[in-house]
Design an enzyme around this catalytic site. Structure first.
Site, PDB file in Angstrom:
ATOM      1  N   TRP A 102      30.333 -36.184 -15.573  1.00 53.23           N
ATOM      2  CA  TRP A 102      29.865 -37.449 -15.485  1.00 53.23           C
ATOM      3  C   TRP A 102      28.356 -37.782 -15.032  1.00 53.23           C
ATOM      4  O   TRP A 102      27.671 -38.296 -15.538  1.00 53.23           O
ATOM      5  CB  TRP A 102      30.710 -38.323 -14.718  1.00 53.23           C
ATOM      6  N   ASP A 172      27.277 -41.690  -7.448  1.00 50.74           N
ATOM      7  CA  ASP A 172      28.586 -42.136  -8.175  1.00 50.74           C
ATOM      8  C   ASP A 172      29.654 -41.850  -7.522  1.00 50.74           C
ATOM      9  O   ASP A 172      30.022 -40.647  -7.593  1.00 50.74           O
ATOM     10  CB  ASP A 172      28.370 -41.661  -9.649  1.00 50.74           C
ATOM     11  N   LYS A 196      39.900 -46.063 -10.388  1.00 47.75           N
ATOM     12  CA  LYS A 196      40.597 -44.692  -9.813  1.00 47.75           C
ATOM     13  C   LYS A 196      40.907 -44.941  -8.450  1.00 47.75           C
ATOM     14  O   LYS A 196      42.224 -44.468  -8.079  1.00 47.75           O
ATOM     15  CB  LYS A 196      39.739 -43.518  -9.647  1.00 47.75           C
TER      16      LYS A 196
END
Ligand SMILES: *Cc1c(COP(=O)(O)O)cnc(C)c1O
Length: 361
Positions: A102, A172, A196
């Site tokens: 990511w 993040d 999540k």
């Protein structure tokens, strides 16, 4: 009721209490005679829920009054572009600490807006560790430093926060937000897609210090400017009301359970059991991530050969343990053990692992 042990990577398991409350309130939410999906986002009831959710987030995170909570859409993936779009202008560049898939995607998006200086730990297409402070290439003139606290696909996690001087640190936290306490003051901004650890997909929580938001570019298309969300309490247009509602219930669940310290204690316990089972398997199960970088949220491991891994995933499913296949880019097995997965779930899973090894040793 037949609930499975859910190790999905995202969207992922939600606390049963949250689902039960949502089910109970589905036809008549807060005395409105409607579900939360059917009320006006300009009405009193929704307005209360919306602001209560922001306050709860700040409270659990230990963020002071100088923090703004924004509810954005488009997932963490949109933040990969929105952050540099807002912060990189007049020739400004940024530093990116790349520790997984990511982080790499974030760099690709940021490059549309400015010069990006990367520190990466990728080796032969894989990420197995977290860099040491001394390895970071930091530019004191960068507009911000971007990092990914937990690497969802490769199964590594930062267990220290980098020193970045006076440059704003942006993180993040999509896959480990609120899984442990963190020093909010280390950061200028953190963001997380909710699906999540915080709720369902549809809302991305962006928490930022007002001093950082003040630097954002103003002349951008309305829905891409942080200023629009900050100035209108994320009510400029219709927010993802139902996602924010489930976020609210999940935040209440975290608070009631004892907050981030309680989440960390539970997650450490789960990690101890799982990594213990891997490390004591005489090499039957192996974890590719360096020991001091292992994730408590996404536990990845390998068996000897793809066929055996396929068999493992299939039999796990038959035993009521689902979502264990590693990301298609890396293969192997991954147990995503976010806050909503319990110690009991993990115990059941290591029992399954022992049993599988006995039968397929
Ligand atoms: C899942 C994930 C993303 C992508 O999130 P979307 O909400 O699907 O855009 C980004 N970063 C991390 C760390 C993730 O785990």
């Amino acid at each position: 009721m037949n609930r499975v042990v859910n190790f999905n990577a995202g969207p992922a398991a939600l606390p049963l209490d949250v689902l039960k409350q949502a089910a109970e309130e589905m036809f008549d939410w807060r005395g409105t005679g409607m579900s939360v999906m059917e009320v006006s986002h300009r009405g009193k009831e929704y307005d209360e829920l919306h602001h209560e959710s922001m306050t709860l987030f700040r409270e659990i995170a230990g963020m002071g009054a100088d923090w703004k909570i924004l509810f954005c859409t488009g997932g963490a993936s949109s933040q990969f572009a929105m952050l540099p779009m807002n912060m990189l202008y007049d020739g400004k560049g940024a530093d990116y600490l790349v520790t997984g898939h990511w982080g790499k995607v974030a760099v690709k998006e940021a490059k549309y807006f400015g010069a990006i200086n990367e520190s990466t730990v990728e080796e032969n297409g894989a990420f197995r560790r977290i860099p040491k402070q001394s390895e970071l290439k930091l530019d004191p003139k960068a507009a911000y430093v971007h990092m990914t606290s937990n690497n969802t696909i490769f199964g590594s996690q930062w267990h220290y926060w980098p020193e970045v001087g006076n440059v704003p640190l942006v993180c993040d936290m999509s896959s480990d937000v609120f899984s442990r306490p963190f020093a909010a003051d280390k950061f200028a901004m953190v963001y997380a897609g909710a699906q999540k650890n915080l709720g369902p997909s549809g809302v991305t929580v962006v928490a930022a210090k007002e001093s950082f938001l003040a630097k954002a570019k103003a002349d951008l298309p309305t829905m891409f400017a942080y200023k629009t969300y900050a100035d209108n309490d994320s009510l400029f247009n219709t927010p993802p009301c139902f996602s924010i509602y489930i976020l609210n219930l999940t935040l209440q669940w975290i608070k009631k359970a004892g907050g981030l310290a309680a989440m960390e204690a539970m997650n450490k316990e789960k990690g101890k059991i799982l990594y213990g089972a891997i490390d004591s398997s005489d090499g039957y199960y192996t974890c590719p991530v360096e020991k001091d970088a292992r994730s408590l949220m996404n536990v990845v491991f390998r068996l000897k050969g793809v066929e055996l891994e396929e068999k493992f995933a299939k039999e796990a499913k038959n035993a009521g343990i689902i979502g264990v296949k590693g990301h298609r880019a890396v293969g192997g097995i991954r147990f995503s053990t976010y806050n909503a997965s319990s110690v009991a779930d993990v115990r059941k899973s290591v029992d399954f692992m022992a049993d599988f090894r006995k039968k397929n040793g």
